[in-house]
Design a protein around this motif. Structure first.
Motif, short mmCIF file in Angstrom:
data_model
loop_
_atom_site.label_atom_id
_atom_site.label_comp_id
_atom_site.label_asym_id
_atom_site.label_seq_id
_atom_site.Cartn_x
_atom_site.Cartn_y
_atom_site.Cartn_z
N VAL A 7 41.04 -27.82 -41.35
CA VAL A 7 42.09 -27.52 -40.46
C VAL A 7 41.60 -26.62 -39.42
O VAL A 7 41.79 -26.76 -38.23
N SER A 8 41.44 -25.24 -39.65
CA SER A 8 41.11 -24.09 -38.77
C SER A 8 39.84 -24.74 -37.99
O SER A 8 39.80 -24.38 -36.89
N GLU A 9 38.88 -25.35 -38.68
CA GLU A 9 37.60 -25.59 -38.05
C GLU A 9 37.99 -26.97 -36.83
O GLU A 9 37.55 -26.72 -35.86
N PHE A 10 39.02 -27.76 -37.30
CA PHE A 10 39.35 -28.73 -36.27
C PHE A 10 40.13 -28.14 -35.29
O PHE A 10 39.59 -28.56 -33.93
N VAL A 11 41.00 -27.18 -35.29
CA VAL A 11 41.86 -26.56 -34.30
C VAL A 11 40.64 -25.92 -33.36
O VAL A 11 40.74 -25.80 -32.00
N ALA A 12 39.79 -25.02 -33.94
CA ALA A 12 38.80 -24.40 -33.30
C ALA A 12 37.80 -25.31 -32.20
O ALA A 12 37.63 -24.98 -31.05
N GLU A 17 36.35 -27.05 -27.25
CA GLU A 17 35.86 -28.20 -26.88
C GLU A 17 34.24 -28.28 -27.26
O GLU A 17 33.40 -29.02 -26.43
N SER A 18 33.86 -27.88 -28.26
CA SER A 18 32.58 -28.12 -28.82
C SER A 18 32.30 -27.46 -30.17
O SER A 18 33.12 -26.48 -30.51
N ALA A 23 32.16 -22.75 -34.00
CA ALA A 23 31.11 -22.09 -34.84
C ALA A 23 31.27 -20.54 -34.62
O ALA A 23 31.27 -19.60 -35.46
N LYS A 24 30.89 -20.23 -33.23
CA LYS A 24 30.71 -18.81 -32.78
C LYS A 24 32.17 -18.21 -33.10
O LYS A 24 32.22 -17.08 -33.45
N ARG A 25 33.25 -18.92 -32.65
CA ARG A 25 34.60 -18.39 -32.81
C ARG A 25 35.08 -17.96 -34.40
O ARG A 25 35.52 -16.97 -34.62
N LEU A 26 34.69 -18.66 -35.06
CA LEU A 26 34.96 -18.84 -36.47
C LEU A 26 33.97 -17.87 -37.23
O LEU A 26 34.14 -17.33 -38.66
N GLY A 27 32.73 -17.69 -36.95
CA GLY A 27 31.73 -16.92 -37.43
C GLY A 27 30.79 -17.81 -38.54
O GLY A 27 30.68 -17.28 -39.53
N LEU A 28 31.09 -19.17 -38.35
CA LEU A 28 30.11 -20.01 -39.06
C LEU A 28 29.28 -20.69 -38.62
O LEU A 28 28.94 -20.46 -37.38
N ASP A 133 43.45 -16.80 -19.25
CA ASP A 133 44.46 -17.60 -20.15
C ASP A 133 44.60 -16.74 -21.43
O ASP A 133 43.97 -16.93 -22.40
N ILE A 134 45.71 -15.76 -21.53
CA ILE A 134 45.71 -15.11 -22.97
C ILE A 134 46.29 -15.85 -23.82
O ILE A 134 46.04 -15.49 -24.94
N LEU A 135 46.82 -17.30 -23.80
CA LEU A 135 47.03 -18.07 -24.93
C LEU A 135 45.75 -18.50 -25.36
O LEU A 135 45.57 -18.58 -26.73
N ALA A 136 45.09 -19.20 -24.62
CA ALA A 136 43.75 -19.95 -24.89
C ALA A 136 42.49 -19.13 -25.53
O ALA A 136 42.03 -19.23 -26.45
N GLU A 137 42.64 -17.73 -24.99
CA GLU A 137 41.90 -16.90 -25.56
C GLU A 137 42.21 -15.81 -26.52
O GLU A 137 41.77 -14.78 -26.67
#
Length: 301
Positions: A7-12, A17-18, A23-28, A133-137
């Motif tokens: 789920v976390s991966e899906f949301v990320a 949008e890629s 992967a960069k955001r999650l460190g995976l 965009d403080i929500l998106a980021e």
């Protein structure tokens, strides 16, 4: 469904949008993210993304599923923050953004002082003159200056500022002092991001187009030019306060000065405002310098 793997991966992936961005955001690794999303699709029995070599697009099913997943993840984050807030000393990360110059001059020195009081905190601050965009980021807090656009964010006023039109005694001795807005047309006005200066006349905001031989996006460079007698400037008080108090610069056209502008803290409505963030907001509100309406500013006569 009790299995929340993927789920976390899906949301990320939806938000980045890629798969690479997720992967960069999650460190995976990209392979790990792709595998988790594929397994999630198998469990749901539904396709979540259309994938090409250039683009990832969410399906109609994924768009609906994302809204529910985002809400659940936000709730979990709030629950974790609530537990963290039970600790006797504030801890964890605060992610904030502020304009570059105001952030360097006023915000970050206070944030650094705040960290001395609460060393278990971690600060991630990005100074930028672009509206992020403080929500998106995933920012906890944004410091903004001036008039606010309509938004879904909560705004808390921290302080205020004024813009001053000023010049050096040397310049005024040589070229004289403007007494009306129309007289600015005969002066060398040094401009920054805009060629239009803002004034207040007959209870209305008025903008005046000015011209000069220096156009620079650095307030410090414009102050230096004004101190050297090269022209007239209009800048916020935190650029010029020390020079105005010493008389190195003199204020002009004070009767046309626009009202003070607010300095605001913005944060999302749907996020739990943690004690650590409340402490920081109070600290900034208590220590940020207010506008110079009571300072020893010297006006030209």
């Amino acid at each position: 469904m009790s299995d929340w793997r993927g789920v976390s991966e899906f949301v990320a992936v939806v938000e980045a949008e890629s798969f690479t961005g997720a992967a960069k955001r999650l460190g995976l690794s990209v392979a790990q993210v792709s595998r988790q999303v594929s397994e999630l699709e198998d469990r749901l029995g539904a396709k979540l993304f259309y994938r090409t070599t250039r683009k990832v697009t969410v399906t109609e099913v994924a768009a609906v599923y994302y809204q529910h997943c985002r809400s659940v993840l936000d709730g979990l984050a709030d629950a974790e923050r609530a537990i963290s807030d039970l600790q006797s000393s504030p801890r964890g990360k605060i992610k904030l953004t502020a304009p570059i110059t105001y952030g360097e001059e006023s915000v970050m020195p206070l944030v650094n002082d705040f960290l001395k009081l609460y060393p278990q905190l971690e600060i991630d601050c990005q100074l930028s003159n672009h509206t992020v965009d403080i929500l998106a980021e995933s920012y906890d807090l944004a410091i903004r200056v001036g008039n606010l656009r309509d938004s879904s964010l909560i705004a808390k006023k921290l302080s205020s500022r004024r813009r001053y039109v000023c010049a050096s005694p040397e310049y005024l001795d040589r070229y004289g002092m403007p007494h009306t807005l129309a007289e600015l047309d005969g002066h060398n006005c040094l401009t920054g991001a805009s060629e239009y200066w803002r004034f207040h006349e007959k209870n209305k905001l008025r903008t005046v187009r000015v011209t000069g031989n220096i156009h620079c996006n650095s307030g410090y460079a414009l102050v230096d030019a004004a101190l050297k007698g090269l022209g007239i400037i209009q800048l916020p008080d935190y650029y010029v306060v020390s020079y105005l108090e010493r008389g190195d610069l003199l204020t002009l056209l004070d009767t046309y000065q626009e009202p003070e502008e607010g300095i605001w803290a913005l944060y999302p409505q749907n996020r739990h405002l943690s004690p650590k963030l409340k402490l920081l907001l109070k600290y900034l509100a208590d220590h940020l310098p207010d506008s110079l309406r009571n300072a020893g500013v010297v006006a030209a006569r």
